[in-house]
Design an enzyme around this catalytic site. Structure first.
Site, PDB file in Angstrom:
ATOM      1  N   CYS A   1       6.493  -1.140   1.394  1.00 54.28           N
ATOM      2  CA  CYS A   1       7.543  -2.150   1.209  1.00 54.28           C
ATOM      3  C   CYS A   1       8.750  -1.554   0.496  1.00 54.28           C
ATOM      4  O   CYS A   1       9.503  -0.806   1.112  1.00 54.28           O
ATOM      5  CB  CYS A   1       6.970  -3.378   0.506  1.00 54.28           C
ATOM      6  SG  CYS A   1       7.940  -4.853   0.822  1.00 54.28           S
TER       7      CYS A   1
ATOM      8  N   HIS B   1       2.414  -4.907   3.618  1.00 54.72           N
ATOM      9  CA  HIS B   1       1.484  -4.586   2.513  1.00 54.72           C
ATOM     10  C   HIS B   1       0.054  -4.444   3.034  1.00 54.72           C
ATOM     11  O   HIS B   1      -0.735  -5.400   2.950  1.00 54.72           O
ATOM     12  CB  HIS B   1       1.531  -5.691   1.456  1.00 54.72           C
ATOM     13  CG  HIS B   1       2.787  -5.700   0.659  1.00 54.72           C
ATOM     14  ND1 HIS B   1       2.942  -4.970  -0.498  1.00 54.72           N
ATOM     15  CD2 HIS B   1       3.975  -6.317   0.867  1.00 54.72           C
ATOM     16  CE1 HIS B   1       4.158  -5.148  -0.980  1.00 54.72           C
ATOM     17  NE2 HIS B   1       4.801  -5.964  -0.169  1.00 54.72           N
TER      18      HIS B   1
ATOM     19  N   GLU C   1      -2.407  -3.031   1.740  1.00 57.18           N
ATOM     20  CA  GLU C   1      -3.420  -3.119   0.671  1.00 57.18           C
ATOM     21  C   GLU C   1      -4.048  -4.508   0.595  1.00 57.18           C
ATOM     22  O   GLU C   1      -5.183  -4.662   0.145  1.00 57.18           O
ATOM     23  CB  GLU C   1      -2.815  -2.705  -0.682  1.00 57.18           C
ATOM     24  CG  GLU C   1      -1.823  -3.683  -1.337  1.00 57.18           C
ATOM     25  CD  GLU C   1      -0.391  -3.521  -0.856  1.00 57.18           C
ATOM     26  OE1 GLU C   1      -0.185  -2.976   0.250  1.00 57.18           O
ATOM     27  OE2 GLU C   1       0.534  -3.963  -1.566  1.00 57.18           O
TER      28      GLU C   1
HETATM   29  N1  GLN Z   1      12.556  -5.734  -3.256  1.00 55.99           N
HETATM   30  C1  GLN Z   1      12.311  -5.497  -1.891  1.00 55.99           C
HETATM   31  C2  GLN Z   1      12.670  -6.699  -1.024  1.00 55.99           C
HETATM   32  O1  GLN Z   1      12.762  -7.794  -1.507  1.00 55.99           O
HETATM   33  C3  GLN Z   1      10.891  -5.073  -1.638  1.00 55.99           C
HETATM   34  C4  GLN Z   1       9.866  -6.092  -1.995  1.00 55.99           C
HETATM   35  C5  GLN Z   1       8.465  -5.543  -2.087  1.00 55.99           C
HETATM   36  O2  GLN Z   1       8.266  -4.337  -2.268  1.00 55.99           O
HETATM   37  N2  GLN Z   1       7.464  -6.391  -2.017  1.00 55.99           N
HETATM   38  O3  GLN Z   1      12.847  -6.566   0.163  1.00 55.99           O
END
Ligand code: GLN
Length: 544
Positions: A381, A515, A517
């Site tokens: 992410c 994600h 995980e």
């Molecule tokens: N801050 C980034 C976004 O809002 C990534 C968010 C995250 O890593 N969950 O896109």
């Protein structure tokens, strides 16, 4: 007939009610019953989505896009049942529902009160959206004695009275501390906690005592006597090396057998925990080590990366190696000397999800280090977004590349989708509501044939993974990056949103916008994590 098990906590927080609830569910599953676990959180936030990870730990995202408590992650990992939006409620959400109804005239002129309106809403939550479960396990957040938990405790008291005691079971998890100077385990805090619970009308049926060492018989007698429970219903939950030993310990204690006895029902199956036993055996066996470095921002609080840590454990056990994990605070990385000091011995670098500016430069340096030194790199992410910033800066030479989350720039390689889809000009970031305004939950992605990702997923061209982000990699930079050996190995089905990137000339470099995980399970580790650990093993062997 659905039966309810209410799990409350006493004495102190952090005793592991989530793991206890998940373990009970697993044991009932192993006896052939269908289970569901729900979490009732007494705080006033609508959900934990807006909370600082230092306050709350990880925000766990469900398939259907709810931002929930990290305990739901334990529920999924232990039972392999996907949780839903309807499995987590907070005081905030309950009040929001009630106030919306009140504004719409639903209460027809009556005074809206905690009892019955709030308690009714809580009872509705615990009984709604069920699908033929035999058992619903409700974990009540907080500690008995907190003002905030009172409406929840009152609601479950009312429920057991209305539904009938034979349909409900109250389990109270407490702490039996060991006092070193007296060399004794003390039962008094448990007695007081149960006294508090009884004063609000709940008599626990079973007491589960967390303790460092075995609770002697006399202490169990005392707990039984003062807490008004049968001695055979006082169980201990002794500290164990890994959370994955808890179901085995509970079974040895006979907890699941007693739960069935309480409801007067028989086991449908001979409970076998062979998979749990062999997982623990493998976990505890002496194995070769592989060093993984997590370069993040909340490294002092491991709970902030709960699912990530568990996914790495699952994949290490699968690959028969010991996980030697370094938690590295990205703001401690300022130059190449720091990189050598902190990452010199690593076999794999992982940059997890995150928000905001702090420590970003150290993360960008870590990506560059992994890329140029050919160390396996895994960006999740925010980690993927940071890797794109690094690639744009150093491969494309666009030194001012950035995410619009972090600063204004002429080269917004990561930005809000509206910033590149609405005309050619970069629009000013629309003002977003902070809570609940992200891309959340499961989304499909198309995987590019013959990419690393395609191989990892076993030649699958359509995958589904969970998301939690507001910003996206800006696809207008795609072709420039592709010319430099960047592969956009997964994209949203409409082709607009990059979902994964990798590097052609690198042993293992992968960034994913989702994600993975969140979907790793002890008996079904996530394939990307399996592959990442395998790449780290290869890296270690090369460097021996
Ligand atoms: N801050 C980034 C976004 O809002 C990534 C968010 C995250 O890593 N969950 O896109």
């Amino acid at each position: 007939m659905v039966r309810y098990i209410f799990v409350t906590g006493g004495v102190v927080s952090s005793l592991g009610k989530g793991i206890a609830s998940a373990s009970i569910a697993t044991l009932l599953q192993s006896r052939g019953y269908k289970v569901r676990i729900r979490k009732l959180d007494p705080y006033l936030n609508i959900d934990p989505g807006t909370m600082n990870p230092y306050e709350h730990g990880e925000v766990y995202v469900t398939e259907d896009g709810a931002e929930t408590d990290l305990d739901l992650g334990h529920y999924e990992r232990f039972t392999e049942i996907n949780t839903k939006k309807s499995d987590n409620i907070t005081t905030g959400k309950i009040y929001q529902n009630i106030i919306t109804k009140e504004r719409n005239g639903f209460y027809k002129g009556s005074t809206v009160q905690i009892i019955p309106h709030v308690t009714d809403e809580i009872k509705k939550f615990i009984t709604s959206d069920l699908t033929n479960e035999d058992f619903v396990i409700c974990e009540i957040g907080g500690t008995v004695g907190d003002i905030e938990s009172l409406p929840f405790l009152e609601a479950i008291r009312q429920y057991s009275n209305e539904a009938g005691a034979e349909k409900c079971l109250f389990i109270h998890l407490t702490l039996v501390p060991y006092i070193k100077s007296a060399a004794e385990l003390k039962t008094k805090p448990t007695q007081h906690s149960v006294k508090e619970l009884r004063s609000i009308g709940i008599q626990p049926d079973m007491i589960l005592c967390r303790s460092e060492s075995l609770i002697p018989n006399e202490e169990k007698d005392k707990i039984a006597l003062f807490c008004n429970v049968k001695k055979s219903n006082v169980f201990q939950s002794i500290d164990v090396r890994s959370i994955y030993e808890v179901p085995i310990k509970y079974q040895e204690e006979g907890l699941d057998r007693k739960i069935l006895d309480h409801f007067g029902i028989a086991s449908k199956k001979n409970p076998k925990l062979d998979n749990w036993k062999s997982f623990n055996k493998k976990l505890n066996a002496k194995k070769n080590k592989v060093n993984i470095s997590i370069v993040g921002k909340y490294t002092h609080l491991k709970d902030a990366y709960k699912s990530l840590h568990e996914a790495l454990i699952h994949a290490s056990v699968y690959n028969n190696v010991d996980l030697d994990l370094d938690w590295i605070e990205s703001s401690d990385i300022k130059n190449s000397k720091d990189l050598e000091n902190k990452l010199g011995r690593t076999n794999g670098i992982l940059i997890p999800g995150g928000f905001g500016k702090r420590g970003v430069d150290g993360k960008i340096l870590s990506v560059q280090f992994a890329r140029t030194k050919k160390i396996p790199f895994f960006g999740i992410c925010f980690g993927m977004q940071i890797s794109v910033i690094e690639l744009a800066k150093n491969l494309l030479g666009l030194k001012d590349s950035n995410s619009t989350e972090l600063s204004k720039t002429k080269n917004p390689v990561v930005c809000l989708i509206e910033e590149w889809t609405q005309g050619k000009k970069i629009l000013k970031g629309e003002k977003y509501k902070i809570g609940g305004s992200m891309r959340l939950g499961s989304y499909p992605a198309k995987v590019k044939k013959d990419s690393l990702l395609y191989k990892i997923y076993g030649n699958k061209s359509l995958i589904h993974e969970r998301h939690r982000h507001r910003y996206e990699v800006n696809s207008t930079y795609k072709s420039m990056l592709e010319k430099k050996g960047v592969v956009f190995s997964a994209n949203s089905p409409d082709g607009k949103l990059p979902e994964a990137i990798e590097l052609n000339n690198h042993p293992w470099f992968l960034g994913v916008q989702f994600h993975p995980e969140l979907k790793s399970r002890p008996f079904a580790p996530h394939k990307i994590f399996i592959s990442f650990i395998q790449a780290a093993i290869k890296n270690k062997n090369l460097n021996l």
